[in-house]
Design an enzyme around this catalytic site. Structure first.
Site, PDB file in Angstrom:
ATOM      1  CG  ASP A 157       2.645  -7.165  12.657  1.00  0.00           C
ATOM      2  OD1 ASP A 157       3.685  -6.533  12.364  1.00  0.00           O
ATOM      3  OD2 ASP A 157       2.162  -7.182  13.802  1.00  0.00           O
ATOM      4  CB  SER A 189      17.962   2.508   2.380  1.00  0.00           C
ATOM      5  OG  SER A 189      18.349   3.850   2.582  1.00  0.00           O
ATOM      6  CE1 TYR A 209      14.844   2.966   6.609  1.00  0.00           C
ATOM      7  CE2 TYR A 209      16.618   4.253   5.610  1.00  0.00           C
ATOM      8  CZ  TYR A 209      15.454   3.504   5.490  1.00  0.00           C
ATOM      9  OH  TYR A 209      14.893   3.300   4.253  1.00  0.00           O
ATOM     10  CB  SER A 230      -0.938   0.026   1.218  1.00  0.00           C
ATOM     11  OG  SER A 230      -0.199   0.216   2.417  1.00  0.00           O
ATOM     12  CB  ALA A 284       7.967  -2.660  -1.019  1.00  0.00           C
ATOM     13  CB  ALA A 285       6.956  -3.859   4.550  1.00  0.00           C
ATOM     14  N   GLY A 286       8.667  -1.370   5.528  1.00  0.00           N
ATOM     15  CA  GLY A 286       9.723  -0.895   6.410  1.00  0.00           C
ATOM     16  C   GLY A 286       9.310   0.343   7.172  1.00  0.00           C
ATOM     17  CE  LYS A 308      15.599  -0.258   4.788  1.00  0.00           C
ATOM     18  NZ  LYS A 308      14.604  -1.225   4.247  1.00  0.00           N
TER      19      LYS A 308
END
Length: 246
Positions: free
Chosen positions: A50, A128, A141, A10, A77-79, A145
């Site tokens: 989840d 990223s 973050y 989404s 593609a979640a994060g 990654k």
């Protein structure tokens, strides 16, 4: 026709990736923590997943496999992002970012690898620019990654004998998601050899390639998507000056 699962479907990038795979003709299972409205296309299914729960990830993938008749492609593609500097960063926040971005990727890979073991397939995670470069307020973050990229290299050695590829794409500042402010985008565009920030379609095209038939011999790699900024060294300066999230 490939049977593809997209986590984080989404979001801005997840939506672009889903649209690209849909255009390719894939049958899709679209998963996210937030509810996704089904588009009504035959063979397309949406559900909640989840990443902080192994049970939720495994259950969602198992139902996707049953609905699609198998799984060929999994895209993560979640994060989540943290902007806290180290002196302000609470242990709980640090752990939460690593749990979703790194341990969540492990949960997806473990479950998907087991379900693809007999047939092979492709897994792609979103990393990223901060996976290899620092910036103020990016400790949690960047750690998540950087760990993800190391995990992908190790996972490739175990999944390869099962004909499963695993790779990542590492966007620079892209679109308007994950906190990329207008000023940050302008600074990056001026520093980038391509003179623009990335767009969702750039990420989607790379993922379509890595999950397609032309990439069956590519595994264990992280593909930078930053318009050449990392090749010139300007990306790290951009991150320091603007504090942008990539």
């Amino acid at each position: 026709m490939l049977r593809s699962v997209v986590f984080g479907a989404s979001g801005e990038l997840g939506s672009a990736i889903s649209a690209s795979l849909r255009e390719r003709g894939d049958r899709l299972a679209l998963l996210d923590l937030d509810t996704i409205e089904p588009c009504g296309l035959a063979g397309e299914w949406t559900a909640r997943a989840d990443l902080s729960s192994g049970t939720s990830v495994t259950g969602a993938l198992a139902e996707a496999r049953d609905r699609l008749g198998g799984i060929d492609v999994v895209v993560n593609a979640a994060g989540i992002v943290s902007r806290s500097r180290i002196e302000e960063l609470e242990e709980e926040e640090f752990a939460r970012v690593l749990d979703i971005n790194l341990v969540g990727a492990f949960r997806i890979t473990k479950a998907a690898g087991e379900m693809m073991a007999a047939t092979g397939g492709a897994i792609v995670h979103l990393s990223s620019c901060h996976g290899q470069r620092g910036g103020p307020g990016r400790a949690a973050y960047a750690a998540s990654k950087g760990g993800l990229e190391a995990f992908i290299r190790a996972a490739a050695t175990e999944l390869g004998p099962r004909s499963i590829t695993i790779n990542a794409v590492a966007p620079g500042p892209t679109g308007r998601g994950m906190g990329n402010r207008s000023l940050s985008r302008d600074v990056f565009a001026a520093a980038s050899p391509m003179r623009r920030v990335g767009e969702g379609r750039d990420v989607a095209a790379a993922i379509a390639f890595l999950t397609g038939p032309s990439a069956h011999y590519i595994t264990g790699h992280v593909l930078p998507l930053d318009g050449g900024a990392s090749a010139t060294g300007d990306l790290s300066m951009f991150a320091i000056r603007s504090g942008a999230v990539c």
